[in-house]
Design an enzyme around this catalytic site. Structure first.
Site, PDB file in Angstrom:
ATOM      1  N   HIS A 138      17.661  30.561  16.231  1.00  0.00           N
ATOM      2  CA  HIS A 138      16.738  31.679  16.053  1.00  0.00           C
ATOM      3  C   HIS A 138      16.982  32.306  14.687  1.00  0.00           C
ATOM      4  O   HIS A 138      18.131  32.495  14.297  1.00  0.00           O
ATOM      5  CB  HIS A 138      16.965  32.729  17.145  1.00  0.00           C
ATOM      6  CG  HIS A 138      16.135  33.963  16.974  1.00  0.00           C
ATOM      7  ND1 HIS A 138      14.796  33.992  17.298  1.00  0.00           N
ATOM      8  CD2 HIS A 138      16.451  35.193  16.491  1.00  0.00           C
ATOM      9  CE1 HIS A 138      14.328  35.201  17.031  1.00  0.00           C
ATOM     10  NE2 HIS A 138      15.321  35.941  16.552  1.00  0.00           N
ATOM     11  N   THR A 187       0.814  -1.209   0.000  1.00  0.00           N
ATOM     12  CA  THR A 187       0.000   0.000   0.000  1.00  0.00           C
ATOM     13  C   THR A 187       0.850   1.262   0.000  1.00  0.00           C
ATOM     14  O   THR A 187       0.588   2.201  -0.755  1.00  0.00           O
ATOM     15  CB  THR A 187      -0.935  -0.002   1.229  1.00  0.00           C
ATOM     16  OG1 THR A 187      -1.831  -1.110   1.116  1.00  0.00           O
ATOM     17  CG2 THR A 187      -1.737   1.287   1.306  1.00  0.00           C
TER      18      THR A 187
END
Length: 458
Positions: free
Chosen positions: A442, A43
């Protein structure tokens, strides 16, 4: 071609999804039967994880164009070339499946059978005109789409996840019955590429197995983007005329569509194997019952993946099962259990949803003192860059030990942002160790993870 006589094998494997990864160099002197009545690869490769994500990316591109104005970028979505998208996907996938089958057929110690198999005795299988026996049998035949009970459904044309991605053309109208991951992803794909999509969801929200506020948020986002999402709604009957499917709804009225997609869950293929004839005990859903080593109660018979109980429709879980079974076949006196400490899952829609571990309510039922942190993407610099005002992350933790018990994210890159939390749970790191013990770049979007951990109260 395999002989029509009654051959005997050291190993027989039913299914070529994760089961196809079991034969390796250490088994080169074993005689192996591989039984696959469908396409090699299972699948995930052919009609699940991989092609669907290729379609999802195309839909993401379409959505980016449509929503670019919020960034001051002007673009026009002029439609999608469905055949080109489809052929890009399957032009890559189909040769992989064909190549995998050709490779197995070329190996001198492997016979490939292309008819369904069922037990006719202990470790004895009938496939086509052949009855074969094996010292060891691995059941890896997966699941198939569940067709819900709807009056007249057998008399109308409908699609499942097996066929929907191979349509000849993009439908003007699509109705999706179901509210789980497959339903959500396919609704995103077709809406993103230009179809008018209606979803019929039996429950109160999408993704009923996820954190309720995550499911509620995704339901709201889908409605905001224009998907006609009808909760607490069931199709009672179906008729067809002139290529149009009409559905009678339990809420009153009817609904017409050009294409109907049934995405209401999956069922084990165990019901097609005559498991009792092989001495294999199964549950009420025909899933073979297995122990911690993936052994059934029939001597020499293992089961893995979506087929087996406990039930997990996740490719990475099936792969872990297969790896353990491979070891156990080769080392029967030293069996190992699959390594599955924390099982992440993701639904690739817009927005993405990803989670691991306990839901908040589930955690509270453990008797622990539970604390919860929540952080919006909008509270981070990269969230500002995305103009994101709706996405968030949620962490469920033990208030005393500071152990992370669950994590739930809805928003861009949720499946990626989840991974640091999966690792933290797996290696026993506390909320504070993950939040403050490392440097978070950051202004990367990973600050959502850092900050949701900082939001977990003492």
């Amino acid at each position: 071609m395999p002989s029509t006589a009654q051959p005997h094998y050291d190993l027989a494997i039913l299914g070529t999804g994760s089961g196809n990864s079991i034969p390796n160099e250490a088994m080169e002197d074993w005689r192996i039967a591989i039984i696959e009545p469908d396409v090699f690869g299972g699948t995930c490769l052919n009609r699940g994880c991989i092609p669907s994500k290729m379609f999802v990316h195309a839909a993401d591109v379409g959505r980016t164009i449509r929503t670019a104005d919020r960034f001051g970028v002007h673009g026009t979505f002029e439609g999608a070339d469905w055949p080109a998208i489809r052929d890009r996907v399957f032009g890559r996938i189909d040769p992989i499946a064909a190549g995998g089958e050709a490779y197995r057929r070329e190996l001198p110690n492997i016979d490939v059978y292309d008819h369904p198999a069922r037990f006719v005795g202990e470790r004895t299988l009938r496939t086509g005109d052949t009855t074969l026996t094996a010292d060891r049998v691995v059941l890896a035949a997966g699941t198939r789409p569940f067709v819900p009970t709807i009056d007249g459904i057998d008399d109308v044309d409908f699609h499942t996840s097996d066929s929907i991605m191979r349509l000849d053309a993009l439908p003007d109208r699509l109705v999706v019955i179901g509210g789980g991951a497959v339903a959500a992803e396919m609704a995103h794909v077709f809406d993103g590429l230009g179809s008018s999509v209606t979803m019929l969801v039996r429950g109160p929200r999408l993704l009923g197995e996820e954190e309720p506020e995550i499911g509620d948020a995704l339901t709201e986002r889908f409605r905001e983007r224009g998907i006609d999402l009808r909760t607490a709604t069931v199709a009672k009957a179906a008729t067809s005329s002139g290529g149009v499917v009409s559905l009678e709804l339990d809420t009153g009225g009817s609904l017409d569509t050009d294409v109907l997609l049934l995405a209401a869950g999956r069922r084990s293929n165990g019901d097609r194997m005559d498991l009792p004839a092989g001495g294999v005990t199964a549950d009420a859903q025909h899933r073979p019952l297995v122990d911690e080593y993936m052994r059934t109660d029939a001597e020499g018979v293992w089961a893995l993946g979506d087929l087996a109980a406990p039930h997990h429709d996740l490719k990475h879980v099936a792969n872990a099962h297969a790896k353990a079974i491979q070891h156990n076949l080769l080392h029967p006196d030293a069996p190992i259990a699959p390594t599955l400490p924390n099982q992440p899952r993701a639904t690739f829609t817009d927005p993405e949803v990803a989670s691991v571990g306990m839901l908040e309510e589930e955690a509270r039922h453990t008797g622990r003192r539970i604390v919860v942190g929540r952080r919006d993407y909008a509270g981070t610099a990269y969230g500002w860059a995305l103009e994101d005002t709706t996405s968030f992350a949620k962490v469920v933790a033990d208030g005393d030990t500071r152990e992370i018990l669950g994590a739930h994210i809805i928003g861009p890159m949720a499946s990626i942002l989840l991974q640091p939390l999966v690792q933290a749970m797996t290696f026993g790191q506390t909320v504070e160790q993950v939040a403050t013990g490392v440097v978070w770049p950051h202004p990367a979007l990973t600050e959502v993870v850092e900050q949701v951990l900082l939001e977990v109260p003492a």
